[in-house]
Every structure is written in C-alpha cells, then in structure tokens.
Design an enzyme around this catalytic site. Structure first.
Site, mmCIF file in Angstrom:
data_model
loop_
_atom_site.group_PDB
_atom_site.id
_atom_site.type_symbol
_atom_site.label_atom_id
_atom_site.label_comp_id
_atom_site.label_asym_id
_atom_site.label_seq_id
_atom_site.Cartn_x
_atom_site.Cartn_y
_atom_site.Cartn_z
ATOM 1 N N GLU A 1 74.580 -12.099 7.963
ATOM 2 C CA GLU A 1 75.667 -12.393 8.927
ATOM 3 C C GLU A 1 75.150 -13.814 9.786
ATOM 4 O O GLU A 1 75.997 -14.495 9.994
ATOM 5 C CB GLU A 1 75.948 -11.532 9.733
ATOM 6 C CG GLU A 1 76.719 -11.839 11.014
ATOM 7 C CD GLU A 1 77.140 -10.468 11.936
ATOM 8 O OE1 GLU A 1 77.582 -10.740 12.895
ATOM 9 O OE2 GLU A 1 76.970 -9.354 11.340
ATOM 10 N N ASP A 2 73.894 -13.854 10.073
ATOM 11 C CA ASP A 2 73.342 -14.769 10.712
ATOM 12 C C ASP A 2 72.545 -15.784 10.290
ATOM 13 O O ASP A 2 71.845 -16.811 10.894
ATOM 14 C CB ASP A 2 72.628 -14.048 12.074
ATOM 15 C CG ASP A 2 73.418 -13.394 13.036
ATOM 16 O OD1 ASP A 2 74.664 -13.750 12.891
ATOM 17 O OD2 ASP A 2 73.151 -12.257 13.459
#
Length: 709
Positions: free
Chosen positions: A76-77
């Site tokens: 996600e990051d």
C-alpha cells in the site's frame, strides 16, 4: 522502545528457530521498504508493523501471520508489489498481505464508499484465509492506540468505523481482549470527557470495594479448596464502554452499575464447572432466571461458560462466570486460539469448533455479498449482523439454530436455507400455528410450511431481524420485479408492433441484435425490462425496429398506436401498481401511465393527475380482464352526525357487505358534524356500489362520496 530482539525473545516461547528467523527476515525487508517514512508521531514507520506483530505474538499466532503483520503496508505505501512479496516470502504470506491492504488504486466518491469497498475486498480475502481479519484487527488496534497525533475529526471518524465494524467483528470471532480494548479506545476518542470521568469514578469505586471483593473472593476460593476442587477465583473488571452503555440504556446511575460484583472461576474440566456451580449456589442464593449455560449451547462465536447471578452479603448482586482453561483461552482469543493450540502441536475441539463457526460466518458474509446491490448495502447488512446477543431455537429434528435476539419466523426460515425462506407461507411454533412475523424466544421448536409457488413479500422487510434474511428478500424481490418487468415490456412492445402487424417473436434475431447494439443495450431481456420499467418507450423501440426492417421508416401514423388495449387483472405483480390518488376499481374506465423505474401505474380515466402528463406516448389504454378475483383499495368520505357508537356501526355494515376496512380516520367539523375517511378493500365497482347503498341507509349519514374523482 520495543525492538525486533524483544519480539524474537517472546516468540522463542512457542515458535521453532527457523520460523522465528523468517519473521526476522520479514521485519528487515519491511524496514528497508519503509526506509525514510515516518508516522505522524515522528517515529520511524516500521515501528507500526513491529507493534502489530507483537499484538499477534501475544495471541500466539503462527509465523506466516507475523510475517504478514510485518509486511502489511508495503504493497500500500511503498513501491513493492504483490509478486515481489510472493517471490521473497511465498504465496500464503503474499495473499495475507494483499487481503489486509486497502484499495489504494481506486478513487472513491466519499469515505463511506471507500470503507465499504475495502471491507468487501477483505471479506473475499477472509473467505480464503481467516487470518486476514486477525492481522487486520491487530493493525486497527495499534492504530487506535496511537490516534493521538491525528486531527479530532479524523479521530472520531476512525473511532466510529472501529466501533461499527472492527470491534463487532472481533466480538463475532470471540477475540474479546481485542474487542474490549478497541471499544474503550474508540469511546475515549468519540467522548473523551465522558470516558475520563467514568475512568476516575471506576478508580475511586475500586478502592471502596476492595475489601468487600476480597471477602467474597476468599470465601469462594475456600469453599472450592474444602471440596477438593481445582479452580482459581478472580475478580472481573467492567470496561468503560460497557459501564457507559448500561448507564445510558438502563438509565441507572454509576453507583448502581458498580454495585454489581463480577467474578470468574477457571477450572480444569467441564465436570468441575458444574460441580463449582453447585458450590456457589449453595454458598449464595441464585437470582431466579439469571442462569445461562453457554457450555451446553455455545454462543455463535464459540464462547463457552456458565453464567449465574447470586445474592451476596448484604444483598449485593454477584455475577459469576465458570469455565475451563481452554474456554478461558477461547473467551480471550476466539478464533485465534486455534493457532495457539496448533503451536503446541495439539488440535483442541474447542478451537476447531470456533474455526468451523468462523468459516460458517464468513460463508454467510459471501452469500450476503452476492445478494447485495452494492458495497454500501452489503456493509449495512454486515453491521446489522454483528450483534452477538443470540437466542437458540430448535428444528423439528432437534437441531439447534442460533439467531439474534428479536429474530422472527422469517429469519429462522432463511437461516435454514434461502429456498425455504423464499417459499415459506406459514409456521408452527411448538406445534401451534403462528404468524410469520412472530418474534422468537429461546427453546421454541419451529416447523416451516412451504409452497412451491410462494414468493417473498415486500412487507417482510418491515419485521425481519437478520442481515441474511433481509439481503435474500431484497435479492428475490429484485429478481421478481425484473421477471415481471420483462413480461410487461413484452406485452407493451408487442402492442406497439401490432400496428405494423408483427411481434417481437416474429422479428429476425439478427435485426433485433442490430437494434440492441444501436440502442446500447446488452440483450433482449434487458430491453424488455427497460420498457416494462418505463425507461424506454415501447412505441419508439417498435418504430426503430420497423425502420431497420424495411429501410424506409414505418408506414403507420403515431395515432394508430392505441389499437387493442392492454388487459390487466390486478395480479400483475410489482411492476403494475394502482394509483393512490384515484384508487381505480374493476369497472372503472382506466388509463395506464408508464413511470420510469415504477412500471405501469393504473389511473382512472378522469383522474386529475393525468392532466399533467405531458408525454402522450407514456399513456396506454387499458381494460379490465373478466372474472377478477382480487381486492382493491378505495377511499370514501362520509359526512355524519357525530354520536357514540358510530364507528362500530360503520364497521358492522362494511363487514356484513363482505369488505374489509384498511384505514379509518375521523375529523370533527363542528359540535354536531364529523367527516369519516374510510379506506376499504373491495372487489370492484358493483361491490362498492352495494356498500355505499348500505352506508347511505344509516340514520346518521348525511353525505357519502368516493375520493379521487
């Protein structure tokens, strides 16, 4: 600060060295991927996945779950993708990480849709591996512990989402240690002042109660020792949100809530639980009706325990829970206890039963997901389904069914099978016929009566309690409406095509496909449904088909469309309705208005509301079928002399005329006169005329007329 070395020391108590090494490798990989990233508090970002892994270690989760905790934010990051995680750590870990990751690639209209879509994605991942939700709960717990760095409005939004979804999911899976902490942290974020005042009051009350608590605890422990039973008596603390909810819902002051003393007795085996129950009942008198045996009949989330309430010294209430050590582990860790036992290389029936229940629950979520129209409808069903207060009823064969408190016969039917719910027409409760809307109580035996031609009623949505039943009813009604819309659309299109002496069945398939392509419609049924629901005009579609057929346009004039009228019988279903403004009856001259999304709405020909209809293409000539055997609503207004017993007299006249009163209302005009508004269910114009004649003969009636003229 907690470090990876602290974690590996803790893992050494239940994981082999090679698995601990894999967890460490996942940590160093995450540390490198998140290099340069910081949390809002200023800490290095990798402290978050390390803390999540530590929460899972407290629950004795397996090494793959811990690795997924370390890596749960890398997709996600960071620039790391799922294939890279799979290459490094294997497919199971990559699937877990992907299941926990949010849908970051899609731009949502608002936060509610984003929340719903993310939860929907997670449910699909849970169906493949239940560990997804356990990792997610640990992730949410650490986020809640570190809310302090966020804006107040964001704190409240995350806290509400936590209360509505994640705390309830933790409760549904029996993970009460996480549920209680999530609830208290969310309560403190939403109502910080109330939480602080209750916390101070609890600390103060605990000091005053300590001696009394110790006395009761010592007395119980001594009694167990005297009988030679192995068991540990512990005081039980209430958590903040529980105290607040009881004060609010039961309207009790704080002192009354805290007057109840809670104890937990943990022993070795089930037989000892029941023996200890006898000892405490002999020690203090039990409160009638307050004993629950969740060992014989576990809760839906696998929770097992004996619950009893006693009259203690000086009449103070004492709540006691009695359970085995395995049940205590299940009460705290729920589904996660499965991995705790697995780590010790012993499968335990309690943990296996919990996992089976969790699988059954997720299977139910998937069924709801298939029936839901969109993600927001799905998450509404899930929220409704996450209340753990259950009742237990029996099938005719003696099988136990778990249902939420307030569930009805319809809920029971759908919990047995969706087809049983869709076709149920009646029910016997303890061998007595009962309405489908009856609210059930624990211990009842239910026998559902079905009929092949039966179908769900839209009125059921007013009283069903379970999300599964509500979802299945909406799905069935949607399918039913679609089927009826296709039938009506076929009739309307064939009526329009009859002007050109053809029908949809006689037209060449290739020509119909060409028309569908030009109209940007998928298939013929979708076109007919759209016509039936008023989204496409039958005559416009017919003209388009004829233009394609002869290549030079239709030869008939627009006025020719009112050939044979459409025949109605009053039983067409959901896509044919009768206007409430004029209440048409068999025998009235009627006109149909095609309303987008509603289908055909039948009006009386003289109805004033039809004068506003600008598009004559949406109006259809209708006629009634012969031998109609349906009831229709009609509204009457009766001007009467006001006197005692008038309503009873009117009701008697209507009943004698074989009609039913649906609604009745009285408006006083002055001291002498009143107006009675009466809505009746009648067979038709002739039946209505007979009723009006009888009412007019009553001595008090001065005037009677039908509304909607």
């Amino acid at each position: 600060m907690f470090t990876i070395d602290d974690l590996t020391d803790r893992l050494g108590g239940y994981l082999p060295p090679d698995e601990i090494q894999q967890v460490k490798r996942a940590f160093y990989y995450a540390e490198q991927a998140h290099d340069g990233q910081h949390r809002r508090s200023g800490e290095a970002y990798v402290t978050h996945p390390l803390a999540v892994a530590n929460i899972l270690a407290n629950m004795h989760m397996d090494h793959q779950s811990l690795m997924a905790a370390m890596l749960h934010d890398v997709i996600e990051d960071t620039s790391v993708d799922k294939p890279a995680v799979e290459t490094q750590f294997g497919k199971p870990v990559a699937e877990l990480v992907d299941g926990v990751s949010k849908l970051t690639q899609i731009a949502f209209e608002d936060k509610a849709v984003a929340q719903a879509e993310n939860f929907q994605k997670m449910v699909l991942a849970m169906s493949r591996d239940i560990r997804v939700i356990i990792v997610k709960l640990a992730d949410r717990l650490h986020n809640m512990r570190t809310l302090g760095a966020l804006r107040p409005d964001k704190k409240r939004r995350i806290a509400r989402e936590t209360l509505e979804i994640y705390a309830r999911v933790a409760g549904r899976l029996g993970i009460n240690t996480i549920r209680i902490e999530l609830e208290d942290l969310a309560f403190q974020a939403i109502h910080p002042m109330r939480a602080e005042r209750i916390k101070r009051a609890v600390i103060s009350a605990r000091g005053h109660r300590r001696s009394a608590m110790r006395q009761v605890q010592d007395t119980m422990q001594q009694s167990l020792n005297d009988e030679g039973l192995s068991g540990t008596v512990m005081g039980r603390q209430k958590h903040l949100l529980s105290i607040y909810r009881k004060m609010r819902d039961q309207r009790k002051p704080f002192a009354e809530i805290m007057d109840v003393f809670g104890f937990r007795i943990v022993t070795d085996d089930v037989a000892s639980c029941y023996r200890i129950l006898g000892i405490v009942h002999n020690l203090y008198k039990p409160v009638p009706g307050r004993f629950k045996d969740y060992i014989a009949i576990p809760k839906a989330n696998g929770y097992q325990s004996l619950h009893t309430t006693l009259f203690g010294p000086r009449g103070m209430p004492i709540e006691v829970q009695i359970r085995t050590r395995e049940m205590e582990a299940m009460a705290n860790n729920g589904i996660a206890a499965h991995w705790l036992y697995k780590a010790g290389q012993t499968d335990h029936p309690i943990a296996e039963g919990s996992r089976a229940r969790a699988r059954s629950w997720v299977k139910g979520l998937l069924e709801m997901q298939r029936h839901a129209g969109d993600s927001l409808e799905f998450i509404e069903h899930v929220k409704n389904d996450l209340f753990p207060d259950d009742i237990y009823v029996f099938t005719p064969k003696g099988d136990i069914m778990e249902l939420p408190r307030g569930a009805t016969v319809i809920d029971f039917a759908y919990s047995v099978h969706t087809d049983i719910g869709n076709s149920c027409i009646a029910c016997r409760i303890d061998r007595q016929l009962a309405p489908l809307s009856t609210r059930l109580e624990s211990g009842q035996t239910l026998d559902i009566i079905t009929a092949p031609a039966a179908r769900p009623n839209v009125a059921w949505l007013n009283f069903v309690g379970t999300a599964k039943a509500r979802s299945a009813i909406r799905h069935a009604l949607k399918h039913q409406q679609q089927k009826e819309a296709i039938q009506l659309g076929r009739r309307l299109l064939n009526k329009a095509l009859s002007v050109f002496e053809t029908s949809i069945e006689e037209l060449d398939d290739a020509l119909v496909k060409r028309a569908l392509k030009e109209l940007d419609i998928e298939d013929k049924d979708t076109l007919l449904e759209s016509i039936g629901l008023g989204r496409h005009m039958a005559y416009v579609v017919a003209r388009h088909l004829i233009d394609l057929l002869d290549g030079q346009g239709a030869t008939a004039s627009g006025e020719a469309k009112s050939q044979q009228p459409v025949v109605i019988s009053g039983s067409e279903g959901m896509v044919t309705s009768f206007a409430r403004c004029c209440h048409p009856l068999p025998g009235d001259d009627v006109v149909g208005h095609l309303s987008a999304g509603k289908g055909l709405v039948v009006h009386r020909a003289e109805c004033n509301n039809l004068a506003d209809k600008q598009n004559p293409d949406k109006l259809f000539t209708l006629e009634w079928a012969e031998n109609i055997d349906e009831d229709f609503l009609v509204a009457l207004r009766i001007e009467v002399e006001s006197r005692r017993g008038l309503v009873a007299e009117l009701a008697g006249v209507v009943t004698d005329a074989d009609a039913n009163i649906e609604r009745i209302g009285i408006e006083e005009r002055d001291a002498r006169l009143a107006s009675v508004n009466l809505t009746l269910a009648v067979k038709g114009r002739v039946h209505l005329a007979r009723i009006i004649k009888r009412i007019r003969n009553l001595h008090s009636v001065e005037k009677i007329y039908r509304l909607g003229q």
